[in-house]
Motif scaffolding. Sequence first.
Motif, PDB file in Angstrom:
ATOM      1  N   ILE A   3     -81.778 -37.442  98.181  1.00  0.00           N
ATOM      2  CA  ILE A   3     -81.323 -36.436  97.220  1.00  0.00           C
ATOM      3  C   ILE A   3     -79.906 -36.746  96.750  1.00  0.00           C
ATOM      4  O   ILE A   3     -79.574 -36.555  95.580  1.00  0.00           O
ATOM      5  N   GLU A   4     -79.063 -37.261  97.638  1.00  0.00           N
ATOM      6  CA  GLU A   4     -77.705 -37.636  97.251  1.00  0.00           C
ATOM      7  C   GLU A   4     -77.720 -38.730  96.193  1.00  0.00           C
ATOM      8  O   GLU A   4     -76.984 -38.661  95.210  1.00  0.00           O
ATOM      9  N   GLU A   5     -78.578 -39.719  96.389  1.00  0.00           N
ATOM     10  CA  GLU A   5     -78.703 -40.806  95.414  1.00  0.00           C
ATOM     11  C   GLU A   5     -79.240 -40.295  94.083  1.00  0.00           C
ATOM     12  O   GLU A   5     -78.809 -40.733  93.021  1.00  0.00           O
ATOM     13  N   LYS A   6     -80.173 -39.342  94.139  1.00  0.00           N
ATOM     14  CA  LYS A   6     -80.730 -38.768  92.911  1.00  0.00           C
ATOM     15  C   LYS A   6     -79.656 -38.002  92.132  1.00  0.00           C
ATOM     16  O   LYS A   6     -79.587 -38.107  90.907  1.00  0.00           O
ATOM     17  N   ASP A  49     -86.532 -31.507  96.302  1.00  0.00           N
ATOM     18  CA  ASP A  49     -85.575 -32.356  95.578  1.00  0.00           C
ATOM     19  C   ASP A  49     -85.515 -31.980  94.103  1.00  0.00           C
ATOM     20  O   ASP A  49     -84.438 -31.873  93.527  1.00  0.00           O
ATOM     21  N   SER A  50     -86.678 -31.752  93.483  1.00  0.00           N
ATOM     22  CA  SER A  50     -86.683 -31.446  92.044  1.00  0.00           C
ATOM     23  C   SER A  50     -86.011 -30.103  91.769  1.00  0.00           C
ATOM     24  O   SER A  50     -85.299 -29.962  90.770  1.00  0.00           O
ATOM     25  N   GLU A  51     -86.203 -29.102  92.635  1.00  0.00           N
ATOM     26  CA  GLU A  51     -85.537 -27.808  92.456  1.00  0.00           C
ATOM     27  C   GLU A  51     -84.025 -27.946  92.620  1.00  0.00           C
ATOM     28  O   GLU A  51     -83.252 -27.341  91.872  1.00  0.00           O
ATOM     29  N   ILE A  52     -83.611 -28.746  93.586  1.00  0.00           N
ATOM     30  CA  ILE A  52     -82.177 -28.962  93.829  1.00  0.00           C
ATOM     31  C   ILE A  52     -81.541 -29.678  92.646  1.00  0.00           C
ATOM     32  O   ILE A  52     -80.481 -29.275  92.164  1.00  0.00           O
ATOM     33  N   ILE A  53     -82.198 -30.726  92.149  1.00  0.00           N
ATOM     34  CA  ILE A  53     -81.685 -31.476  91.000  1.00  0.00           C
ATOM     35  C   ILE A  53     -81.590 -30.557  89.784  1.00  0.00           C
ATOM     36  O   ILE A  53     -80.585 -30.553  89.065  1.00  0.00           O
ATOM     37  N   GLU A  54     -82.623 -29.756  89.544  1.00  0.00           N
ATOM     38  CA  GLU A  54     -82.634 -28.851  88.392  1.00  0.00           C
ATOM     39  C   GLU A  54     -81.512 -27.823  88.501  1.00  0.00           C
ATOM     40  O   GLU A  54     -80.835 -27.533  87.516  1.00  0.00           O
ATOM     41  N   SER A  55     -81.276 -27.284  89.694  1.00  0.00           N
ATOM     42  CA  SER A  55     -80.190 -26.308  89.854  1.00  0.00           C
ATOM     43  C   SER A  55     -78.839 -26.972  89.609  1.00  0.00           C
ATOM     44  O   SER A  55     -77.949 -26.368  89.003  1.00  0.00           O
ATOM     45  N   PHE A  56     -78.687 -28.217  90.045  1.00  0.00           N
ATOM     46  CA  PHE A  56     -77.445 -28.964  89.816  1.00  0.00           C
ATOM     47  C   PHE A  56     -77.209 -29.137  88.317  1.00  0.00           C
ATOM     48  O   PHE A  56     -76.125 -28.843  87.812  1.00  0.00           O
ATOM     49  N   ILE A  57     -78.231 -29.585  87.605  1.00  0.00           N
ATOM     50  CA  ILE A  57     -78.109 -29.804  86.162  1.00  0.00           C
ATOM     51  C   ILE A  57     -77.776 -28.503  85.447  1.00  0.00           C
ATOM     52  O   ILE A  57     -76.874 -28.461  84.599  1.00  0.00           O
TER      53      ILE A  57
END
Length: 80
Positions: A3-6, A49-57
Motif C-alpha cells: 500500500i505504501e508503494e501504491k 487497498d483500493s479504499e485507502i488509495i481512494e480516500s487518499f486521493i
Amino acid sequence: MSIEEKLKQVCKENGEIQIENITMSLMLVDVVLPYDTSSVEIELEGNTDSEIIESFIEKVNGRIDDMINELNNCKLATQD
C-alpha cells in the motif's frame, strides 16, 4: 505492491505531490503539496487497498481545492 508503494505511485504519476512520511499503523500520510513549504497530514480511511488509495486521493484533492479557494479569496479587487 504494498500500500505504501501504491500511494507513492499515485503521487509519482502527478509529480507535484511529495510524500514525506507514511505511518500505516496510524493510517497517516504526510504530504507536501504544490506551493506549500511544509507537509500536511492526511488521515487515511478504508479497509482495502483500493479504499485507502481512494480516500487518499479524495483528501489530497480536497486540500488542493481548499488551497485554490483560499488563493481566489486573496485576489486583489480591480479599481474602477
